[in-house]
Write a protein that holds these residues in place. Sequence first.
Motif, short mmCIF file in Angstrom:
data_model
loop_
_atom_site.label_atom_id
_atom_site.label_comp_id
_atom_site.label_asym_id
_atom_site.label_seq_id
_atom_site.Cartn_x
_atom_site.Cartn_y
_atom_site.Cartn_z
N GLN A 1 2.59 -5.17 -6.61
CA GLN A 1 1.85 -6.00 -5.64
C GLN A 1 1.53 -5.22 -4.38
O GLN A 1 0.42 -5.31 -3.84
N LYS A 2 2.52 -4.45 -3.89
CA LYS A 2 2.31 -3.69 -2.66
C LYS A 2 1.26 -2.59 -2.88
O LYS A 2 0.46 -2.30 -2.00
N TYR A 3 1.28 -1.99 -4.07
CA TYR A 3 0.27 -0.98 -4.40
C TYR A 3 -1.12 -1.59 -4.28
O TYR A 3 -2.02 -1.01 -3.66
N ARG A 4 -1.28 -2.78 -4.87
CA ARG A 4 -2.59 -3.45 -4.82
C ARG A 4 -2.99 -3.75 -3.37
O ARG A 4 -4.13 -3.52 -2.96
N GLU A 5 -2.02 -4.27 -2.61
CA GLU A 5 -2.28 -4.64 -1.21
C GLU A 5 -2.65 -3.41 -0.38
O GLU A 5 -3.62 -3.43 0.39
N PHE A 6 -1.89 -2.31 -0.54
CA PHE A 6 -2.15 -1.10 0.25
C PHE A 6 -3.43 -0.40 -0.21
O PHE A 6 -4.13 0.21 0.60
N LEU B 1 -1.41 -7.24 -13.95
CA LEU B 1 -2.69 -7.75 -13.40
C LEU B 1 -2.94 -7.21 -12.00
O LEU B 1 -4.05 -7.27 -11.49
N TYR B 2 -1.87 -6.69 -11.36
CA TYR B 2 -2.02 -6.18 -10.00
C TYR B 2 -2.58 -4.75 -9.99
O TYR B 2 -2.89 -4.22 -8.93
#
Length: 993
Positions: free
Chosen positions: A128-133, A991-992
């Motif tokens: 999730q953090k990878y997608r956000e960053f 999915l992220y």
Amino acid sequence: MGSFKRKSQEFSNNEGNIILPPSKQMKQSGLVDEAVACVHDVSYPEGYIPSAASTLPQQDSKPAKEFPFTLDPFQSEAINCLNNGESVMVSAHTSAGKTVVALYAIAMCLKNNQRVVYTSPIKALSNQKYREFKEEFSDVGLMTGDVTIDPNASCLVMTTEIWRSMQYNGSDVIREVAWVIFDEVHYMRDRERGVVWEESIVMAPKNSRFVFLSATVPNAKEFADWVAKVHQQPCHIVYTDYRPTPLQHYIFPSGGDGLYLVVDEKGKFREDSFQKALNALVPANEGDKKRENGKWQKGLVVGKSGEDSDIFKMVKMIIQRQYDPVICFSFSKRECEFLAMQMAKMDLNNDDEKVNIETIFWSAMDILSDDDKKLPQVSNMLPLLKRGIGVHHSGLLPILKEVIEILFQEGFIKCLFATETFSIGLNMPAKTVVFTNVRKFDGDKFRWISSGEYIQMSGRAGRRGIDERGICILMVDEKLEPPTVKSMLKGSADALNSAFHLSYNMLLNQIRCKDADPKDLLRDSFYQFQADRAIPDLEKQAKILEEERDSIVIEEEDSLERYYSLLEQYKSLKKDVRNIVLSPKYCLPFLQPGRLVCIECTKIDDDVPTFSIKEEVTWGVIINFERVKGLSEDDANKKPEDANYTIDVLTRCIVQKDEVGRKTIKIVPLKNAGEPAVVSLPLSQIDSLSSVRLVIPKDLLPSEVRENTLKKVSEVLKRFSREGMPLLHPEDDMKVQSSTYRKASSKIEALESLFEEHKIATSPLIKEKLKVLHKKKELTGKIRSIKRAMRTSKALAFKDELKARKRVLRRLGYIKSDDVLESKGNVVCLISSADELTLSELMYNGTFEKIKVEELVSLLSCFVWQEKLQDTQKPREELELLFAQLQDTARRVAKVQLESKVQIDVENFVSSFRPDIMEAVYAWAKGSKFYEIMEITQVFEGSLIRAIRRLEEVLQQLIEAAKAVGDEKHEAKFKEAVAKIKRDIVFAASLYL
């Protein structure tokens, strides 16, 4: 260790004007109230002199990142620390906005062309953090063990385990990292995985800086002191109790029809409202509860279904009052699903939302094969999701779990039933949080949830900028005492204590690395730091106790000491005799109903010992005796003379209630005030058996019948008051034949004659003098214990265990006598996801070589499966034989450890390898479809997938290990095993990503 508090310190700039920290500036200007403010401390290493410049925010340079909202004081303070190039620990509540600090640190590194590593405790959070960053900054990579994306990126997102492995393997990346962000650093107290954080922090490059993001921990300053000491650099602490959205806490009593506000948004506990809530609970005679297999069969959540259930009423009320979205926390995966199914008649979404949900759902499921799309978990979930109801737990298919998270974030799920894992890491707040139970099973027993757990989960309530306040509701089906609820609702967060422990992988990696020494790691550990820190307090305690002990002056102390020593010997011998005579072997035939029995009184004040030859005793009458229930299989097979028994005795008691509402029963002499009660006593509380038996009534339920029976006992006692109650003679009546008994009896007689000769025994104040002497001896014992703890603290923690574990490694051939690694040692260095020694032994004893690849995969499943299942199907014969080999190897490894003085329970260790999914994994490696496997196992889909993914992780480590020692045969076999299991739904992409 030096420190100062920024909240109370002011600094001057060059013009002589006073510059306040941002929190003070904002308070002075009226922009923020006291509640929003944060505490800002700094820990310095010993001898460090801070420069004035380092304490000032850099006002001239342009910020590395600007945010489209006004920063909270704690965010501003933390960002100032980053601008000054100094490490910071941010301790704040869930959803307070700690990620802002991480984003700024990443932006700052990218701006300065520096490398930054972001670590998280779980792969799902890393994804999730990878997608956000990635959306925020393009130069971002991911490394989780499952997936590697752009490993040369300037910002690398990874799990903490991967970061530790990179440090041990001497990765080139390590030398380039300027900043390391540890998210959810409070995971360091996790019993099994917490040690990974300690190793990673201790071994981090000395020129790097850190950002630690943590939930509120009361000892954040202690943690920062440790970091400052280990890395010889300042570490700031920015701590805030501020919640962006205040919480209100309600109770919903079982069977009731409304909510009761017990803690308001200002944190005030409302006693009157709490009492009203308890009074609204269904009376016991109307809704009696019975517990079977650890679940309540009537009352709150189990038993009723559909619209009659409390949970249905609760969710309906939340929707009507527009308190949605709501997360309903349950502590069982099956219960989550059961509760969600009770919402069958509830529809919370309109037609447009249903269409959107179906589109999102099937576009996510498109990556699955047609067979996998037909899995019951997939087909059963969609109708529920379309009605706005979701389920989230670790047993779900990972892809299903992620699509539910996405739907929840998009507002399509109004009511989510989740286990507590949903409260960790994922930033998905709701307006309302419901606790469907306030008790949880922790693997050992049912207990109230702790204040720390409550804070973590209730933190999901209240969406910043959307809700004025968050709502927390406790559904209660048991009588709770106010202190229990207060400690839950108003208690403090759990302290950040070290869970450091030694492992063979850690030890061998330390030996392998240049310039590394296991002793240095132990010396720098947070565990050692906390132990050393306790020394000044221990010294102070010892001094106070010594002063108190030395102030006690006793006349004729030497003579009194000798008498005291005789008393202790006498009591010990009497206990030995009683244990022999009243062992089941001799006393069982005499425990008939109606026999009078002498029993020890339960002392009301257990701190005051009895200073007389005779303990305080009373009498009762035996009603029944039985073997202790809940024995292990080994205990159950014991002979009657070795088993444990309890005796039901009718006697006089005082029944009391403690502050938590638990009943305590004290046994008192028959002549005292109290009530006649039947109590279950262990044999150890029986003093002696009388030869007298009474005829007792069959029905002892009526109180007056019990009282009359005790009157008969008193009459018998009066009749024998002169000569004493006749007792069963151990040798003549009970046929005790024991040389130990005879020796102890002779010693007792000799001691009794000594008591008669002892002059001090006739002193009128003997009891008072003995009590004073006992107090003095207690103080001496406490002082001795404290000094022992001080010696342990000053010595290197785990020093003896380190020697013992090295002994194991030498005996099994992993290291030489001079601590140089053998070939086998290089294998263990690369295995961190399963029991390294047992795996290595199986590899070297030829087990893996002789078996088929499918059998190899099946055998390795025993290393990664940890859930306990009941009534599982036995694996086929060839797999069972392999499992027996594994157990033999594990037992041998455990016995070597035991012989080397490593503390280990051999049978517990052997039973930690479980064969529950051998058959399922064998079928998967053979090429079976996932839906076919789910038909032959009772395991949750998500749990099986997680196990197979961990299995692949173990295989990858074995490939690297085989490669390191040049074992091409094993390397090829492990690669073939990976190829057989790495397919379809089990390894479907996140999915992220």
